[in-house]
Design an enzyme around this catalytic site. Structure first.
Site, PDB file in Angstrom:
ATOM      1  CE  LYS A  17      -2.381  -0.934   3.539  1.00  0.00           C
ATOM      2  NZ  LYS A  17      -2.974  -0.473   4.784  1.00  0.00           N
ATOM      3  NE  ARG A  92      -5.187  -1.159  11.041  1.00  0.00           N
ATOM      4  CZ  ARG A  92      -4.181  -0.534  10.432  1.00  0.00           C
ATOM      5  NH1 ARG A  92      -4.307   0.697  10.040  1.00  0.00           N
ATOM      6  NH2 ARG A  92      -3.061  -1.175  10.201  1.00  0.00           N
ATOM      7  NE  ARG A 161       7.674  -1.300  10.783  1.00  0.00           N
ATOM      8  CZ  ARG A 161       6.756  -0.927   9.894  1.00  0.00           C
ATOM      9  NH1 ARG A 161       7.100  -0.185   8.864  1.00  0.00           N
ATOM     10  NH2 ARG A 161       5.511  -1.305  10.020  1.00  0.00           N
ATOM     11  NE  ARG A 172       1.453  -5.353  12.537  1.00  0.00           N
ATOM     12  CZ  ARG A 172       2.215  -4.509  11.861  1.00  0.00           C
ATOM     13  NH1 ARG A 172       1.738  -3.357  11.472  1.00  0.00           N
ATOM     14  NH2 ARG A 172       3.448  -4.840  11.568  1.00  0.00           N
TER      15      ARG A 172
HETATM   16  P1  AMP Z   1      -0.140   0.551   9.460  1.00  0.00           P
HETATM   17  O1  AMP Z   1       1.119   1.247   9.072  1.00  0.00           O
HETATM   18  O2  AMP Z   1      -1.358   1.088   8.766  1.00  0.00           O
HETATM   19  O3  AMP Z   1      -0.030  -0.946   9.369  1.00  0.00           O
HETATM   20  O4  AMP Z   1      -0.370   0.889  11.010  1.00  0.00           O
HETATM   21  C1  AMP Z   1       0.568   0.508  11.977  1.00  0.00           C
HETATM   22  C2  AMP Z   1      -0.103   0.352  13.331  1.00  0.00           C
HETATM   23  O5  AMP Z   1      -0.687   1.598  13.723  1.00  0.00           O
HETATM   24  C3  AMP Z   1      -1.254  -0.640  13.362  1.00  0.00           C
HETATM   25  O6  AMP Z   1      -0.819  -1.961  13.538  1.00  0.00           O
HETATM   26  C4  AMP Z   1      -2.052  -0.135  14.555  1.00  0.00           C
HETATM   27  O7  AMP Z   1      -1.450  -0.506  15.770  1.00  0.00           O
HETATM   28  C5  AMP Z   1      -1.926   1.370  14.416  1.00  0.00           C
HETATM   29  N1  AMP Z   1      -3.018   1.939  13.601  1.00  0.00           N
HETATM   30  C6  AMP Z   1      -2.920   2.532  12.364  1.00  0.00           C
HETATM   31  N2  AMP Z   1      -4.125   2.912  11.911  1.00  0.00           N
HETATM   32  C7  AMP Z   1      -5.014   2.552  12.871  1.00  0.00           C
HETATM   33  C8  AMP Z   1      -6.429   2.638  12.983  1.00  0.00           C
HETATM   34  N3  AMP Z   1      -7.194   3.156  12.018  1.00  0.00           N
HETATM   35  N4  AMP Z   1      -7.008   2.143  14.121  1.00  0.00           N
HETATM   36  C9  AMP Z   1      -6.273   1.617  15.099  1.00  0.00           C
HETATM   37  N5  AMP Z   1      -4.953   1.473  15.045  1.00  0.00           N
HETATM   38  C10 AMP Z   1      -4.305   1.938  13.951  1.00  0.00           C
END
Ligand code: AMP
Length: 217
Positions: A17, A92, A161, A172
């Site tokens: 993405k 989400r 990471r 996740r």
């Molecule tokens: P991502 O880079 O989108 O995978 O986001 C990394 C982490 O940020 C996720 O695993 C969540 O812990 C947190 N996060 C990002 N967006 C959200 C959201 N809309 N709701 C809750 N947690 C989020």
């Protein structure tokens, strides 16, 4: 006048993405708003809020809907988002999707994009991913810098990471299936969903995405 383009993009962690969003945002002239990037930036400040968010992210959990409402409301009210945006990582959960609808009422979003990559493919991609702590360059096991742990560009340490470790990734991906995947049918029922297969050459995927967005559901 062409209406503002309000896009959201779904895809499992590791679906590519980030790469595709950068291209799409440039193509359509709209900001790429990634809630994950925003939360990582908060975590990097070391503030109390940042530390609590980092603990949640490292464990593979989700930040609460209430906190996310504040983050998203504030970001979408900024001037650069008035003419449209590409929202990545939000919503989400069902409450987040309903919140987004209410913030953007009456029109809501224009289109949800599902960048679809099978779960086994993304699991392999993410758990092999390594990142330079200094310059942020991403590598994959099998590349010299990832295997040696030393960045070819800047000499910085190349590490995994915390949230790319297998247990965190598995959690996740499970959360995605449970909480986020149902939103795909929710947007499909509103006739606002397009799905593009995210496997293959990144240039071809980018072309397919633009075509799908222009064509609509
Ligand atoms: P991502 O880079 O989108 O995978 O986001 C990394 C982490 O940020 C996720 O695993 C969540 O812990 C947190 N996060 C990002 N967006 C959200 C959201 N809309 N709701 C809750 N947690 C989020």
């Amino acid at each position: 006048m062409q209406p503002a383009l309000r896009l959201i993009i779904f895809g499992r962690q590791g679906a590519g993405k980030g790469t595709q969003c950068t291209r799409l945002a440039a193509h359509f002239g709209i900001p790429h708003i990634s809630t994950g990037d925003m939360l990582r930036a908060s975590a990097a400040t070391g503030s109390e809020f940042g530390r609590s968010v980092k603990a949640i992210m490292d464990g593979g959990g989700l930040v609460s809907d209430e906190i996310m409402e504040g983050v998203v409301r504030e970001r979408l009210s900024m001037p650069d988002a008035v003419d449209g945006f590409l929202l990545d990582g939000y919503p989400r959960t069902q409450p987040q999707a309903e919140f987004l609808n209410s913030v953007l009422a009456p029109r809501g979003i224009d289109l949800a994009i599902n960048l679809d990559v099978p779960e086994d493919v993304v699991f392999e991609r993410i758990t092999r991913r390594r990142v330079c702590e200094s310059c942020g360059t991403i590598y994959s096991l099998g590349e010299e810098s990832a295997d040696s742990g030393s960045c070819a560009k800047c000499g910085g340490g190349v590490v995994q990471r915390d949230d790319d470790r297998p247990d965190s990734v598995a959690k996740r991906l499970a959360t995605y299936v449970e909480q986020t995947e149902p939103l795909l049918s929710w947007f499909a029922d509103q006739n606002k969903l397009v799905t593009v297969l995210g496997v293959g050459d990144p240039d071809d995927i980018a072309t397919s995405l633009v075509e799908a967005i222009v064509a609509g559901p």
